[in-house]
Design a protein around this motif. Structure first.
Motif, short mmCIF file in Angstrom:
data_model
loop_
_atom_site.label_atom_id
_atom_site.label_comp_id
_atom_site.label_asym_id
_atom_site.label_seq_id
_atom_site.Cartn_x
_atom_site.Cartn_y
_atom_site.Cartn_z
N VAL A 180 -52.73 45.81 -1.69
CA VAL A 180 -52.13 44.53 -1.32
C VAL A 180 -52.18 43.55 -2.48
CG1 VAL A 180 -52.27 42.56 0.24
CG2 VAL A 180 -52.67 44.87 1.11
N THR A 181 -53.35 43.41 -3.09
CA THR A 181 -53.52 42.44 -4.16
C THR A 181 -53.54 43.13 -5.52
OG1 THR A 181 -55.94 42.55 -4.15
CG2 THR A 181 -54.90 41.06 -2.57
N VAL A 182 -53.48 42.33 -6.58
CA VAL A 182 -53.55 42.87 -7.93
C VAL A 182 -54.88 43.58 -8.15
CG1 VAL A 182 -53.68 42.24 -10.38
CG2 VAL A 182 -51.92 41.22 -8.91
N GLN A 183 -55.96 43.02 -7.63
CA GLN A 183 -57.26 43.65 -7.79
C GLN A 183 -57.33 44.98 -7.06
OE1 GLN A 183 -59.63 42.81 -9.95
NE2 GLN A 183 -58.14 41.25 -10.58
N ASP A 184 -56.61 45.11 -5.95
CA ASP A 184 -56.53 46.41 -5.27
C ASP A 184 -55.90 47.45 -6.18
OD1 ASP A 184 -57.65 45.32 -3.00
OD2 ASP A 184 -55.74 44.99 -1.99
N VAL A 203 -57.93 48.96 -19.49
CA VAL A 203 -57.54 47.56 -19.50
C VAL A 203 -56.16 47.47 -18.85
CG1 VAL A 203 -57.04 45.50 -20.84
CG2 VAL A 203 -58.84 47.04 -21.59
N VAL A 204 -56.04 46.63 -17.82
CA VAL A 204 -54.75 46.40 -17.15
C VAL A 204 -54.36 44.96 -17.39
CG1 VAL A 204 -53.49 46.43 -14.98
CG2 VAL A 204 -55.25 48.14 -15.40
N SER A 205 -53.17 44.75 -17.96
CA SER A 205 -52.69 43.40 -18.30
C SER A 205 -51.29 43.21 -17.75
CB SER A 205 -52.68 43.18 -19.81
OG SER A 205 -53.97 43.38 -20.37
N VAL A 206 -51.00 42.02 -17.28
CA VAL A 206 -49.66 41.68 -16.82
C VAL A 206 -48.98 40.82 -17.88
CG1 VAL A 206 -50.26 41.83 -14.40
CG2 VAL A 206 -50.49 39.66 -15.56
N PHE A 207 -47.68 40.96 -17.98
CA PHE A 207 -46.89 40.25 -18.98
C PHE A 207 -46.18 39.08 -18.32
CE2 PHE A 207 -42.83 39.92 -21.46
CZ PHE A 207 -43.39 39.37 -22.59
N LEU A 212 -49.75 38.55 -22.72
CA LEU A 212 -50.41 39.46 -21.80
C LEU A 212 -51.67 38.79 -21.25
CD1 LEU A 212 -50.20 42.96 -23.53
CD2 LEU A 212 -49.17 42.31 -21.36
N THR A 213 -51.84 38.91 -19.94
CA THR A 213 -53.02 38.35 -19.28
C THR A 213 -53.78 39.48 -18.61
OG1 THR A 213 -51.85 36.27 -18.85
CG2 THR A 213 -53.85 36.71 -17.57
N ARG A 214 -55.03 39.64 -19.00
CA ARG A 214 -55.84 40.70 -18.41
C ARG A 214 -56.11 40.40 -16.93
NH1 ARG A 214 -60.75 40.61 -19.86
NH2 ARG A 214 -60.68 38.92 -21.38
N VAL A 215 -55.94 41.42 -16.09
CA VAL A 215 -56.26 41.29 -14.67
C VAL A 215 -57.38 42.24 -14.26
CG1 VAL A 215 -53.98 40.46 -14.03
CG2 VAL A 215 -54.42 42.92 -14.06
N GLY A 216 -57.80 43.13 -15.16
CA GLY A 216 -58.89 44.04 -14.84
C GLY A 216 -59.25 44.89 -16.04
N ALA A 320 -46.43 49.15 -7.86
CA ALA A 320 -47.47 48.59 -7.00
C ALA A 320 -47.96 47.24 -7.52
CB ALA A 320 -48.64 49.57 -6.88
N LEU A 321 -48.08 47.12 -8.84
CA LEU A 321 -48.56 45.87 -9.43
C LEU A 321 -47.58 44.73 -9.20
CD1 LEU A 321 -50.84 44.64 -11.17
CD2 LEU A 321 -49.44 45.12 -13.17
N GLU A 322 -46.28 45.00 -9.34
CA GLU A 322 -45.29 43.95 -9.12
C GLU A 322 -45.32 43.48 -7.67
OE1 GLU A 322 -41.87 41.50 -10.17
OE2 GLU A 322 -43.67 42.30 -11.12
N ARG A 323 -45.43 44.42 -6.75
CA ARG A 323 -45.52 44.04 -5.34
C ARG A 323 -46.77 43.21 -5.08
NH1 ARG A 323 -45.76 48.73 -3.53
NH2 ARG A 323 -47.98 48.85 -3.06
N ALA A 324 -47.89 43.62 -5.68
CA ALA A 324 -49.14 42.90 -5.49
C ALA A 324 -49.09 41.50 -6.09
CB ALA A 324 -50.30 43.69 -6.10
N ARG A 325 -48.42 41.34 -7.24
CA ARG A 325 -48.32 40.02 -7.86
C ARG A 325 -47.51 39.07 -6.97
NH1 ARG A 325 -45.91 40.24 -13.59
NH2 ARG A 325 -46.47 38.03 -13.54
N LEU A 326 -46.45 39.58 -6.37
CA LEU A 326 -45.67 38.74 -5.46
C LEU A 326 -46.52 38.31 -4.27
CD1 LEU A 326 -42.25 40.63 -5.49
CD2 LEU A 326 -42.82 38.49 -6.65
N TYR A 327 -47.32 39.25 -3.76
CA TYR A 327 -48.20 38.90 -2.65
C TYR A 327 -49.22 37.85 -3.09
CZ TYR A 327 -52.26 39.06 0.35
OH TYR A 327 -53.32 38.69 1.13
#
Length: 724
Positions: A180-184, A203-207, A212-216, A320-327
């Protein structure tokens, strides 16, 4: 939607078959979403019969796909054509009569040859772009691996490590589908990618916004990762990955130095514990949404099969990450709206010191509509209100704000609890058939030492007496707002001085494991186990009183919701410590029903204020009471009564038997009267009227000089917030 099982096939209930079915379902959904299709089909090829058999369908009516249930490899249809040619084919037209504008088919090919075809029905004439087609081919390559071992295909024995990797990939796809969430999403990748691919770091980063911003992250010192923060620059692996949308594999520091010497010199050499890297683009909706980096403590080669697997998995992670970011974005906005609509502070009033907690759900889709408020009324009375808008989301949070505003407006008019809920019911009904809310509205009277309340589908209040006994009156609540038919039942009970009033929403006492009655019983037990003695909150130090109330809120929450991260509903808790007005601060007088009443009222006021040491307010109060009594003589009727209350303010009340509404009117220069209420408004801090069953009360409030006040608390507010 689960993929349909071919007609005549026996269901396989084994855990492995179930996992593969879920994996194929995810592959079809990803293929459809990746190219903007309206449905997808999956065929398995049998080299013995030279036929393609339909094994899974998603988004297409079962009757429409019967024509493609069995296909010969020589038929001129997209799946057969893609299998024969070994390349992606795109055909215009509605081949199955579903209204599609075309079909794109991709062969499923493994190292030992073709195994089937993946087809997507297209809704428009434009067709997918190159990035979407590239993603579809990546999904097809991954799906080909999943067809291995299905019915009619000779089993293939995998090495132990490869088998473990396959099981982990199946678990990853299932976990991503539920994320559901980015952390998930980050947690799913950390659990099911690191070990199967023998990686040591992630390392997982969103653009976003050009950086780039690290999310995990896993396996890196935090200080080391800070070196990578900042805007993207040329000559960096992640920059090239985002620009080309192609993965980059660095098998050793030497290879990294050869391709990116600036990065190696400035950051990696001598500081990084890693010796090999896989920079993987995460693609969603035709664009790069981020980069995931797998790293290794030793140099290592990346085989073609491993590169394909990693690239395919990164595409699934991107979706999955894009869906989680929208959530996360919608959830954050809804929470921000809800916090803005809830009271940031609760007033500390002479009759009530209150503390509250609002706790958002630990998991679930969106925020809820739980709310609470403490509203000062005339004569030191206090309204305690708590409610819950049914549903979750921004619309419910906004509705909560509207109801809270409406309650404050109606409470200022001095409405009784049943009348107020009747107006709220009309408001909710006007919002539409899908809107419902529960509410509890209570009024504590420190002079009469009573609590009067009404319920609309809400959990009942809990009262804790000064001796520590706790009970909840058994009443039949009316239906929720929006579904009720007024009038609402009113419940009134005496409340000893120093009692606690505990209000909560169902999220605190109700869950999947217990119903509301069990939760309410547990709340009573918690209060009894805490050995609550409301008298210990009483004292001149209001700060200490407020701290005690806050600690009690924390105790209740920690006992009833020990695992907040697993809760699925918002919860609100409001606890109020009541204080009765001392008898020495109350003066009540009966006035005659004739013109002599005004003079007598002035004399009574003058004498009483002298006893209270408030002579400075005598002249103003005499003018006020004279106007109020004169207004009754001219426009109302008896019996008439005068009451004075000394607290933080001086309250002057005049009761009469008329239900007429007093109104300020504009008097002309030639009018001999009509200015009485204008004078009342000018001389008092505030004024108003409230109505009883057979009478009305016109009241005024005046500020008392600090040196003349009683021992009533003078603090201004108590901070309110959710638990960390």
């Amino acid at each position: 939607m689960r993929p349909n099982r071919p007609e005549g096939a026996e269901p396989d209930s084994s855990p492995v078959a179930g996992a593969r079915a879920r994996t194929l379902a995810l592959a079809l959904r990803q293929a459809t979403a990746g190219v903007g299709g309206q449905g997808a089909l999956l065929h398995r090829w049998d080299p013995g019969t030279r036929r393609l058999t339909l094994v899974a369908v998603d988004g297409v009516d079962a009757g429409a796909v019967r024509a493609w249930a069995e296909l010969h490899e020589e038929q001129d249809v997209p799946p057969s054509r893609a299998l024969r040619r070994g390349v992606l084919v795109q055909v215009a037209g509605d081949s199955l009569g579903t209204g599609a504008a075309g079909t794109v088919a991709v062969p499923l090919i493994r190292a030992d040859g073709p195994v089937g075809a993946l087809s997507v029905l297209l809704p428009g004439t434009g067709g997918p772009d190159d990035v979407q087609l590239s993603f579809l081919q990546a999904v097809a390559a991954w799906t080909a691996e999943r067809l291995e071992g299905t019915a009619g295909t000779p089993p293939h024995r995998e090495p132990v490590a490869a088998h473990e990797r396959t099981v982990r990939r199946e678990e990853l796809t299932a976990m991503l589908a539920e994320a559901v969430t980015v952390q998930d999403v980050v947690q799913a990748v950390a659990q099911h990618v690191l070990s199967p691919f023998c990686a040591d770091g992630l390392v997982v980063s969103v653009f976003e916004d050009g950086r780039l911003t690290r999310v995990g992250e896993v396996g890196y010192p935090s200080e080391y990762l800070k070196r990578f923060e900042g805007p993207l620059r040329a000559g960096m692996p992640v920059t090239d990955v985002l620009r080309t949308r192609r993965a980059q594999f660095m098998e050793s520091p030497a290879q990294m130095y050869e391709r990116y010497p600036a990065v190696t010199d400035k950051i990696l050499m001598g500081t990084s514990p890693k010796m090999a890297w896989a920079f993987l683009p995460m693609i969603a909706s035709g664009r790069a949404v981020g980069v995931s980096v797998l790293s290794y403590n030793q140099p290592r080669p990346f085989g073609e099969e491993e590169r394909t697997h990693l690239t395919t998995l990164s595409a699934l992670v991107g979706q999955a990450l894009e869906r989680a970011r929208l959530y996360d974005l919608e959830h954050a906005r809804a929470q921000e709206l809800q916090r803005a609509l809830l009271p940031r502070t609760l007033p500390r009033l002479p009759a009530v010191v209150a503390a509250a907690r609002y706790l958002p759900a630990g998991r679930g889709e969106q925020v809820g509509g739980d709310w609470f408020d403490v509203i000062p009324l005339s004569a030191d009375r206090v309204a305690l209100v708590i409610g819950d808008v049914m549903g979750h989301g921004i619309a419910e949070a906004a509705t909560m704000g509207r109801l809270r505003t409406a309650v404050r407006t109606l409470a200022d008019l001095g409405m009784a609890p049943d009348e107020l809920l009747g107006h709220l019911n009309d408001l909710v009904s006007d919002l539409g058939e899908d809107f419902y809310a529960t509410c509890l509205y209570a009024v504590y009277d420190p002079v009469g030492r009573t609590c009067c309340y009404a319920l609309a589908g809400h959990p009942p209040p809990v009262f804790v007496h000064p001796d520590g006994t706790a009970h909840s009156p058994v009443v039949s609540p009316d239906p929720p707002l929006g579904a009720a038919t007024p009038p609402f039942a009113v419940h009134e009970l005496p409340l000893p001085d120093g009692s606690l009033v505990v209000l909560c929403t169902d999220g605190l006492i109700e869950s999947d494991a217990q119903d509301a009655e069990q939760g309410l019983a547990e709340l009573l037990q918690v209060l009894r186990r805490a050995a609550v003695r409301p008298a210990r909150f009483t004292g001149a130090d209001q700060e200490e009183d407020a701290r005690g109330m806050a600690e009690l809120c924390d105790t209740v929450v920690s006992e009833l919701l020990p695992d907040r991260e697993r809760t699925t509903d918002d919860a609100a808790l409001l606890i109020a410590h009541t204080r009765a007005l001392p008898a020495d601060d109350i003066a009540s007088f009966v006035l005659p029903d004739d013109p002599r009443a005004a003079g007598q009222a002035r004399e009574l006021v003058r004498d009483q204020l002298s006893r209270w040491g408030l002579d400075d307010l005598s002249t103003t109060t005499e003018l006020l009471v004279s106007e109020l009594v004169g207004n009754v003589i001219r426009h109302g009727r008896g019996p008439m009564r005068l009451r004075l209350l000394r607290s933080r303010n001086l309250t002057c009340e005049v009761y009469d038997g008329s239900l007429s509404t007093p109104r300020i009117r504009h008097a002309t220069y030639t009018d001999e009267g009509g200015r009485g209420l204008q004078l009342v408004a000018a001389l008092s801090r505030r004024w108003g009227a409230r109505y009883l069953s057979d009478a009305k009360c016109i009241w005024t409030e005046q500020d008392i000089p600090n040196g003349s006040r009683t021992g009533s608390p003078t603090g201004s507010a108590d901070r309110v917030g959710a638990l960390p």
